[in-house]
Write an enzyme that holds these catalytic residues in place. Structure first.
Site, PDB file in Angstrom:
ATOM      1  CG  ASN A   1     -22.368  -9.099 -19.917  1.00  0.00           C
ATOM      2  OD1 ASN A   1     -22.285 -10.092 -20.639  1.00  0.00           O
ATOM      3  ND2 ASN A   1     -22.251  -7.860 -20.378  1.00  0.00           N
ATOM      4  CD1 TRP A   2     -20.671 -14.811 -16.586  1.00  0.00           C
ATOM      5  CD2 TRP A   2     -20.567 -16.818 -17.598  1.00  0.00           C
ATOM      6  NE1 TRP A   2     -20.952 -15.762 -15.647  1.00  0.00           N
ATOM      7  CE2 TRP A   2     -20.895 -17.016 -16.233  1.00  0.00           C
ATOM      8  CE3 TRP A   2     -20.446 -17.947 -18.425  1.00  0.00           C
ATOM      9  CZ2 TRP A   2     -21.112 -18.281 -15.686  1.00  0.00           C
ATOM     10  CZ3 TRP A   2     -20.657 -19.212 -17.883  1.00  0.00           C
ATOM     11  CH2 TRP A   2     -20.981 -19.370 -16.531  1.00  0.00           C
ATOM     12  CE  LYS A   3     -18.848  -7.006 -20.418  1.00  0.00           C
ATOM     13  NZ  LYS A   3     -18.181  -5.710 -20.408  1.00  0.00           N
TER      14      LYS A   3
ATOM     15  CD  GLU B   1     -23.650  -2.296 -18.161  1.00  0.00           C
ATOM     16  OE1 GLU B   1     -23.188  -3.042 -17.291  1.00  0.00           O
ATOM     17  OE2 GLU B   1     -23.560  -2.539 -19.382  1.00  0.00           O
TER      18      GLU B   1
ATOM     19  CB  SER C   1     -15.247  -0.690 -13.009  1.00  0.00           C
ATOM     20  OG  SER C   1     -14.617  -0.727 -14.270  1.00  0.00           O
TER      21      SER C   1
ATOM     22  N   GLY D   1     -19.531  -7.379 -15.176  1.00  0.00           N
ATOM     23  CA  GLY D   1     -18.757  -8.017 -16.240  1.00  0.00           C
ATOM     24  C   GLY D   1     -17.596  -8.801 -15.665  1.00  0.00           C
ATOM     25  N   GLY D   2     -16.440  -8.194 -15.650  1.00  0.00           N
ATOM     26  CA  GLY D   2     -15.199  -8.861 -15.220  1.00  0.00           C
ATOM     27  C   GLY D   2     -15.317  -9.609 -13.904  1.00  0.00           C
TER      28      GLY D   2
HETATM   29  P1  PGA Z   1     -17.435  -4.565 -16.122  1.00  0.00           P
HETATM   30  O1  PGA Z   1     -18.570  -4.731 -17.245  1.00  0.00           O
HETATM   31  O2  PGA Z   1     -18.052  -4.954 -14.815  1.00  0.00           O
HETATM   32  O3  PGA Z   1     -16.330  -5.485 -16.557  1.00  0.00           O
HETATM   33  O4  PGA Z   1     -17.023  -3.107 -16.143  1.00  0.00           O
HETATM   34  C1  PGA Z   1     -19.893  -4.412 -16.982  1.00  0.00           C
HETATM   35  C2  PGA Z   1     -20.736  -4.669 -18.209  1.00  0.00           C
HETATM   36  O5  PGA Z   1     -20.287  -4.400 -19.332  1.00  0.00           O
HETATM   37  O6  PGA Z   1     -21.878  -5.174 -18.102  1.00  0.00           O
END
Ligand code: PGA
Length: 251
Positions: free
Chosen positions: A9-11, A167, A213, A234-235
């Site tokens: 998920n690149w956001k 999540e 995370s 995400g990250g």
């Molecule tokens: P994160 O985000 O891996 O940066 O914690 C996960 C997400 O929001 O899908």
């Protein structure tokens, strides 16, 4: 049997050129070393049409991070499920906690989005999860049950096209991960809710991803749980070396 999936998920990260470069690099990396799971990248809307032609569809699926709760028309700034599908994208993240919290997406709105995604042959990656206060009050089961109930109006056939992502909001982008035990416990609970509603077969076939995370150093332990079928990342999806490290947890 259900699929193991690692979805990025690149956001709101990466401009178009950076996004294309990241997709190309991931595509080359996975062509050289085939993954043992399904891999999906969910990108900002404007990247979709450029990214879908450059990845090998057999190895990397592409998805959006959201879509509109309306079919078409006078909804300035919105992007419909049909538009997403027309780019060649096959997935869409819906119900992400950031959408719920910052853009006030209600269960009613999300139900509409899920239905429109399915009507346009997009596979929803539907996110559920509790915030820290709810976890501290031991209300996580109640919260995920309520969030999940918003898609229980679907037929069994439609529900089977959904991928779930648990999540815990307190773990997203915080560096704080749910323990493997915490993840397994709630994933098993989520699967039991699906079994109660749609029966054991549908429940056994539903992929339930963990998100929050997730990184190369903890992915293996998380994914080793019987009810954790991969991750929503995400990250760590923004760097090929990290994302590949998570994908390799299935090797
Ligand atoms: P994160 O985000 O891996 O940066 O914690 C996960 C997400 O929001 O899908």
């Amino acid at each position: 049997m259900r699929k193991n999936i690692v979805a990025g998920n690149w956001k709101m990260n990466k401009n178009l050129q950076e996004g294309i470069a990241l997709a190309k690099e991931l595509n080359e990396t996975l062509a050289a070393d085939k993954p043992n799971c399904d891999v999906v990248i969910c990108t900002p809307f404007i990247h979709l049409a450029s990214v879908t032609p450059i990845v090998d569809k057999a190895v990397i699926g592409v998805g959006a991070e959201n879509c509109a709760d309306k079919v078409s028309g006078a909804y300035t700034g919105e992007v419909s499920a049909e538009m997403v599908a027309s780019t060649g994208a096959e997935y869409v993240i819906l119900g992400h906690s950031e959408r719920r919290a910052y853009y006030h997406e209600t269960v009613e709105i999300l139900e509409e989005k899920v239905k429109l995604a399915l009507a346009n042959n997009l596979k929803p990656i539907f996110c559920i999860g509790e915030v820290l206060e709810e976890r501290e009050a031991n209300k996580q089961n109640e919260v995920v049950a309520t969030q999940l109930a918003s898609v229980f109006s679907l037929s069994a056939e439609d529900f089977s096209k959904i991928i779930l992502a648990y999540e815990p909001v307190w773990a997203i982008g915080t560096g704080k991960t749910a323990t493997a035990e915490q993840a397994q416990e709630i994933h098993a609970f989520i699967r039991s809710l699906i079994a109660d509603k749609y029966g054991k077969e549908v429940a056994e076939n539903t992929s339930i991803l963990y998100g929050g995370s997730c990184k190369p150093s903890n992915a293996k332990e998380l994914f080793a749980n019987p009810d954790v079928d991969g991750g929503l990342i995400g990250g760590a999806a923004l760097k090929v070396v990290d994302f590949k490290g998570i994908i390799d947890a299935f090797k």
